[in-house]
Design a protein around this motif. Structure first.
Motif, PDB file in Angstrom:
ATOM      1  N   UNK A   1     -31.323  47.112   4.581  1.00  0.00           N
ATOM      2  CA  UNK A   1     -31.200  45.671   4.415  1.00  0.00           C
ATOM      3  C   UNK A   1     -32.470  45.110   3.766  1.00  0.00           C
ATOM      4  N   UNK A   2     -32.284  44.164   2.887  1.00  0.00           N
ATOM      5  CA  UNK A   2     -33.412  43.538   2.208  1.00  0.00           C
ATOM      6  C   UNK A   2     -34.212  42.674   3.183  1.00  0.00           C
ATOM      7  N   UNK A   3     -35.524  42.588   2.988  1.00  0.00           N
ATOM      8  CA  UNK A   3     -36.362  41.797   3.891  1.00  0.00           C
ATOM      9  C   UNK A   3     -36.224  40.298   3.661  1.00  0.00           C
ATOM     10  N   UNK A   4     -36.578  39.551   4.691  1.00  0.00           N
ATOM     11  CA  UNK A   4     -36.616  38.096   4.615  1.00  0.00           C
ATOM     12  C   UNK A   4     -38.072  37.646   4.691  1.00  0.00           C
ATOM     13  N   UNK A   5     -38.446  36.763   3.792  1.00  0.00           N
ATOM     14  CA  UNK A   5     -39.788  36.184   3.791  1.00  0.00           C
ATOM     15  C   UNK A   5     -39.704  34.848   4.513  1.00  0.00           C
ATOM     16  N   UNK A   6     -40.656  34.606   5.418  1.00  0.00           N
ATOM     17  CA  UNK A   6     -40.729  33.334   6.127  1.00  0.00           C
ATOM     18  C   UNK A   6     -42.071  32.690   5.839  1.00  0.00           C
ATOM     19  N   UNK A   7     -42.018  31.428   5.430  1.00  0.00           N
ATOM     20  CA  UNK A   7     -43.240  30.644   5.255  1.00  0.00           C
ATOM     21  C   UNK A   7     -43.230  29.591   6.356  1.00  0.00           C
ATOM     22  N   UNK A   8     -44.147  29.754   7.306  1.00  0.00           N
ATOM     23  CA  UNK A   8     -44.258  28.817   8.420  1.00  0.00           C
ATOM     24  C   UNK A   8     -45.398  27.856   8.110  1.00  0.00           C
ATOM     25  N   UNK A   9     -45.103  26.575   8.156  1.00  0.00           N
ATOM     26  CA  UNK A   9     -46.075  25.569   7.726  1.00  0.00           C
ATOM     27  C   UNK A   9     -46.136  24.417   8.727  1.00  0.00           C
ATOM     28  N   UNK A  10     -47.240  23.701   8.709  1.00  0.00           N
ATOM     29  CA  UNK A  10     -47.422  22.536   9.571  1.00  0.00           C
ATOM     30  C   UNK A  10     -46.884  21.294   8.854  1.00  0.00           C
ATOM     31  N   UNK A  11     -45.797  20.698   9.369  1.00  0.00           N
ATOM     32  CA  UNK A  11     -45.261  19.501   8.715  1.00  0.00           C
ATOM     33  C   UNK A  11     -46.173  18.286   8.874  1.00  0.00           C
ATOM     34  N   UNK A  12     -46.944  18.243   9.954  1.00  0.00           N
ATOM     35  CA  UNK A  12     -47.856  17.118  10.158  1.00  0.00           C
ATOM     36  C   UNK A  12     -49.011  17.127   9.163  1.00  0.00           C
ATOM     37  N   UNK A  13     -49.307  18.307   8.602  1.00  0.00           N
ATOM     38  CA  UNK A  13     -50.358  18.447   7.591  1.00  0.00           C
ATOM     39  C   UNK A  13     -49.814  18.206   6.181  1.00  0.00           C
ATOM     40  N   UNK A  14     -48.518  17.905   6.087  1.00  0.00           N
ATOM     41  CA  UNK A  14     -47.845  17.681   4.796  1.00  0.00           C
ATOM     42  C   UNK A  14     -47.895  18.912   3.885  1.00  0.00           C
ATOM     43  N   UNK A  15     -47.666  20.085   4.467  1.00  0.00           N
ATOM     44  CA  UNK A  15     -47.704  21.326   3.691  1.00  0.00           C
ATOM     45  C   UNK A  15     -46.318  21.812   3.285  1.00  0.00           C
ATOM     46  N   UNK A  16     -45.295  20.999   3.479  1.00  0.00           N
ATOM     47  CA  UNK A  16     -43.946  21.421   3.115  1.00  0.00           C
ATOM     48  C   UNK A  16     -43.822  21.650   1.602  1.00  0.00           C
ATOM     49  N   UNK A  17     -44.376  20.780   0.787  1.00  0.00           N
ATOM     50  CA  UNK A  17     -44.272  20.957  -0.668  1.00  0.00           C
ATOM     51  C   UNK A  17     -44.977  22.226  -1.124  1.00  0.00           C
ATOM     52  N   UNK A  18     -46.122  22.530  -0.519  1.00  0.00           N
ATOM     53  CA  UNK A  18     -46.837  23.766  -0.846  1.00  0.00           C
ATOM     54  C   UNK A  18     -45.963  24.967  -0.489  1.00  0.00           C
ATOM     55  N   UNK A  19     -45.335  24.918   0.688  1.00  0.00           N
ATOM     56  CA  UNK A  19     -44.465  26.011   1.130  1.00  0.00           C
ATOM     57  C   UNK A  19     -43.269  26.162   0.193  1.00  0.00           C
ATOM     58  N   UNK A  20     -42.682  25.044  -0.213  1.00  0.00           N
ATOM     59  CA  UNK A  20     -41.529  25.077  -1.116  1.00  0.00           C
ATOM     60  C   UNK A  20     -41.919  25.637  -2.482  1.00  0.00           C
ATOM     61  N   UNK A  21     -43.095  25.257  -2.962  1.00  0.00           N
ATOM     62  CA  UNK A  21     -43.583  25.780  -4.244  1.00  0.00           C
ATOM     63  C   UNK A  21     -43.771  27.293  -4.168  1.00  0.00           C
ATOM     64  N   UNK A  22     -44.395  27.755  -3.087  1.00  0.00           N
ATOM     65  CA  UNK A  22     -44.602  29.195  -2.943  1.00  0.00           C
ATOM     66  C   UNK A  22     -43.269  29.930  -2.824  1.00  0.00           C
ATOM     67  N   UNK A  23     -42.323  29.347  -2.104  1.00  0.00           N
ATOM     68  CA  UNK A  23     -40.994  29.954  -1.992  1.00  0.00           C
ATOM     69  C   UNK A  23     -40.337  30.060  -3.361  1.00  0.00           C
TER      70      UNK A  23
END
Length: 94
Positions: A1-23
């Motif tokens: 089975x192919x692996x799954x990558x997880x990007x866990x980020x702090x939403x209070x730090x406003x890092x969602x866009x950074x996580x989405x960009x990296x994804x």
């Protein structure tokens, strides 16, 4: 089975866009090599880490910084498809 990558980020730090960009960057490069990428809001303040399945590839607190995209692609490639050529994103990260 192919692996799954997880990007866990702090939403209070406003890092969602950074996580989405990296994804987006990882999916562009590894779309055929992974099952998917999950963006996971963390309940721990300041948390930002990237895992392949349960193996932590990069932890912001341990490294004291965020990964560069080139570096991140190399880390992912080395785990899921070591033979994959990353073209201009290959090696020479300091």
């Amino acid at each position: 089975m192919k692996p799954t990558i997880t990007i866990e980020y702090c939403p209070k730090c406003n890092w969602m866009l950074r996580a989405a960009y990296m994804a987006q960057e990882l999916l562009t490069t590894f779309s055929e090599d992974v099952y998917g990428i999950t963006l996971q809001p963390s309940e721990t303040p300041g948390k930002y880490n990237i895992r392949i399945d349960e193996v932590v590839l990069f932890d912001r607190k341990e490294q004291g910084r965020f990964p560069e995209i080139k570096e991140l692609k190399q880390l992912v490639r080395d785990v899921i498809n070591p033979q994959k050529n990353l073209g201009h994103s290959d090696r020479n990260v300091t």
